[in-house]
Design an enzyme around this catalytic site. Sequence first.
Site, PDB file in Angstrom:
ATOM      1  N   HIS A 215       0.809  -1.031   0.086  1.00 35.04           N
ATOM      2  CA  HIS A 215      -0.046  -0.061   0.138  1.00 35.04           C
ATOM      3  C   HIS A 215       1.034   1.293   0.101  1.00 35.04           C
ATOM      4  O   HIS A 215       1.882   1.383   0.324  1.00 35.04           O
ATOM      5  CB  HIS A 215      -0.832  -0.051   1.288  1.00 35.04           C
ATOM      6  CG  HIS A 215      -0.218   0.320   2.431  1.00 35.04           C
ATOM      7  ND1 HIS A 215       0.543  -0.998   3.008  1.00 35.04           N
ATOM      8  CD2 HIS A 215       0.224   1.321   3.330  1.00 35.04           C
ATOM      9  CE1 HIS A 215       0.969  -0.562   4.297  1.00 35.04           C
ATOM     10  NE2 HIS A 215       0.983   0.842   4.357  1.00 35.04           N
TER      11      HIS A 215
ATOM     12  N   ASP B  17       1.006   4.875   1.791  1.00 41.04           N
ATOM     13  CA  ASP B  17       0.036   6.038   2.794  1.00 41.04           C
ATOM     14  C   ASP B  17      -0.525   7.272   2.294  1.00 41.04           C
ATOM     15  O   ASP B  17      -0.142   7.906   1.457  1.00 41.04           O
ATOM     16  CB  ASP B  17       0.965   6.245   3.942  1.00 41.04           C
ATOM     17  CG  ASP B  17       1.672   5.155   4.691  1.00 41.04           C
ATOM     18  OD1 ASP B  17       0.909   3.788   4.504  1.00 41.04           O
ATOM     19  OD2 ASP B  17       2.708   5.049   5.201  1.00 41.04           O
TER      20      ASP B  17
ATOM     21  N   HIS C  65       4.931  -0.025  -0.207  1.00 40.94           N
ATOM     22  CA  HIS C  65       5.364  -0.676   0.895  1.00 40.94           C
ATOM     23  C   HIS C  65       4.328  -1.834   1.433  1.00 40.94           C
ATOM     24  O   HIS C  65       3.452  -1.562   1.066  1.00 40.94           O
ATOM     25  CB  HIS C  65       6.302   0.151   1.813  1.00 40.94           C
ATOM     26  CG  HIS C  65       5.055   1.145   2.676  1.00 40.94           C
ATOM     27  ND1 HIS C  65       4.627   2.197   2.105  1.00 40.94           N
ATOM     28  CD2 HIS C  65       4.475   1.027   3.956  1.00 40.94           C
ATOM     29  CE1 HIS C  65       3.807   2.516   2.820  1.00 40.94           C
ATOM     30  NE2 HIS C  65       3.756   1.963   3.916  1.00 40.94           N
TER      31      HIS C  65
ATOM     32  N   ARG D 180       7.301  -8.804  15.714  1.00 37.87           N
ATOM     33  CA  ARG D 180       7.855  -7.439  15.426  1.00 37.87           C
ATOM     34  C   ARG D 180       6.696  -6.688  15.572  1.00 37.87           C
ATOM     35  O   ARG D 180       5.718  -6.896  15.550  1.00 37.87           O
ATOM     36  CB  ARG D 180       8.066  -7.679  13.824  1.00 37.87           C
ATOM     37  CG  ARG D 180       8.521  -6.263  13.356  1.00 37.87           C
ATOM     38  CD  ARG D 180       9.094  -6.218  11.953  1.00 37.87           C
ATOM     39  NE  ARG D 180       9.606  -5.118  11.474  1.00 37.87           N
ATOM     40  CZ  ARG D 180       8.590  -4.435  10.648  1.00 37.87           C
ATOM     41  NH1 ARG D 180       7.403  -4.707  10.447  1.00 37.87           N
ATOM     42  NH2 ARG D 180       9.079  -3.179  10.122  1.00 37.87           N
TER      43      ARG D 180
END
Length: 344
Positions: free
Chosen positions: A211, A213, A269, A279
């Site tokens: 996607h 941002d 990304h 994570r």
Amino acid sequence: MPSMVTEPYLEFDSMTELPDSHAWAPIDHDPVGRDNMEEAVPVIDLEDPNVFSRMADACRSWGAFQVTNHGVPPDVLDGIERAGMDLFSLPLERKLRAARSPDGVTGYGVARIAPFFPKRMWSEGFTVIGSPADHSRQIWPHDYSFFCDIIDDYKKEMERLTSKLMGLILGSLGATKDDTNWESPSDCDAIQLNYYPICPDPDRAMGLAPHTDSTLFTILYQSNISGLQVLEESSATWIEVPPLCGALVIIVGDLLHILSNGAYASGLHRAVVNRTRHRLSVVYLHGPPSGVRVRPLPGLVDADRPPLYRPVTWSEYLGAKAKYFDKALSCVRICAPPMKGLMA
Ligand SMILES: C=C1C[C@]23C[C@@]1(O)CC[C@H]2[C@@]12CCC[C@@](C)(C(=O)O1)[C@H]2[C@@H]3C(=O)O
Ligand SMILES: O=C(O)CCC(=O)C(=O)O
Ligand SMILES: [Fe+2]
């Protein structure tokens, strides 16, 4: 808009096999770029005398870069990382007390882009806009202020850094803050905590699907566990953004692409997951204050370079993103065929 995923939330920690609902086509886990600096997302020292040209190059070719010498104290980064881990380590039933409401934006939930993908993602998220007090009280009724204090400290540091970065990014475009009609900080900025649990089959799981941002830019802290990848467009290759001790990742968002009249690419990304390490990422989503219309900078528009996008507020753009996802930019593009149902 596609219908919302209605399956129950997953207790990730109890899963020994990847359920079909979360099984994607095999994911390339061996991205290039670790050792080849030509193929690496740039690392920029904010005190570098060539900071403008280095930022301009990074924003044009990658839509992302890492920054060092940013001035955010390590204890503020450690603090938010610990608070995020405290939150996501709670039993699902506790986290769901602060579940995002169906028409809401803040609180605990799956990625907002989930409805656009046929498979579910191996992650959980928590979004804060303004004060987290109500949600924090729902989760920790007897001690909710510790979370609010940590969020507050982080927000103050991010507001200072967004102001600095905005000045540098505008400088890299040959503009100044006087060329925009708004001031940092923004009342609409969001903090997104993302958690990616250990995964039994990481080659077929997706942490956060590809996607861009909807921001001017995003500041991402990923601690010391890798997972973030950026698409290198010319080779169509996913490149890992390696965690660098204390560094922050800056990702160009769609609104900066508009402001730069298309010169800066919004970075596509995604986040991949891991068999042995969970994570956490802490993401600060920076946009203009409410009511401000973002438009191509006047100095980047002339007879040869007409404006590519019409003015748009952040909330109008988020509405388009929620409806059209990766087609949202084309909705605000001038001369693009109008899409049915889009705001005037
Ligand atoms: C300000 C925002 C940007 C965001 C939507 C939101 O209202 C709050 C969550 C943000 C986030 C974080 C994860 C990726 C993303 C695409 C998503 O689904 O929720 C972004 C949204 C965005 O940038 O469009
Ligand atoms: O966790 C990551 O590295 C990516 C998170 C992200 O892209 C987002 O929250 O928008
Ligand atoms: Fe993102």
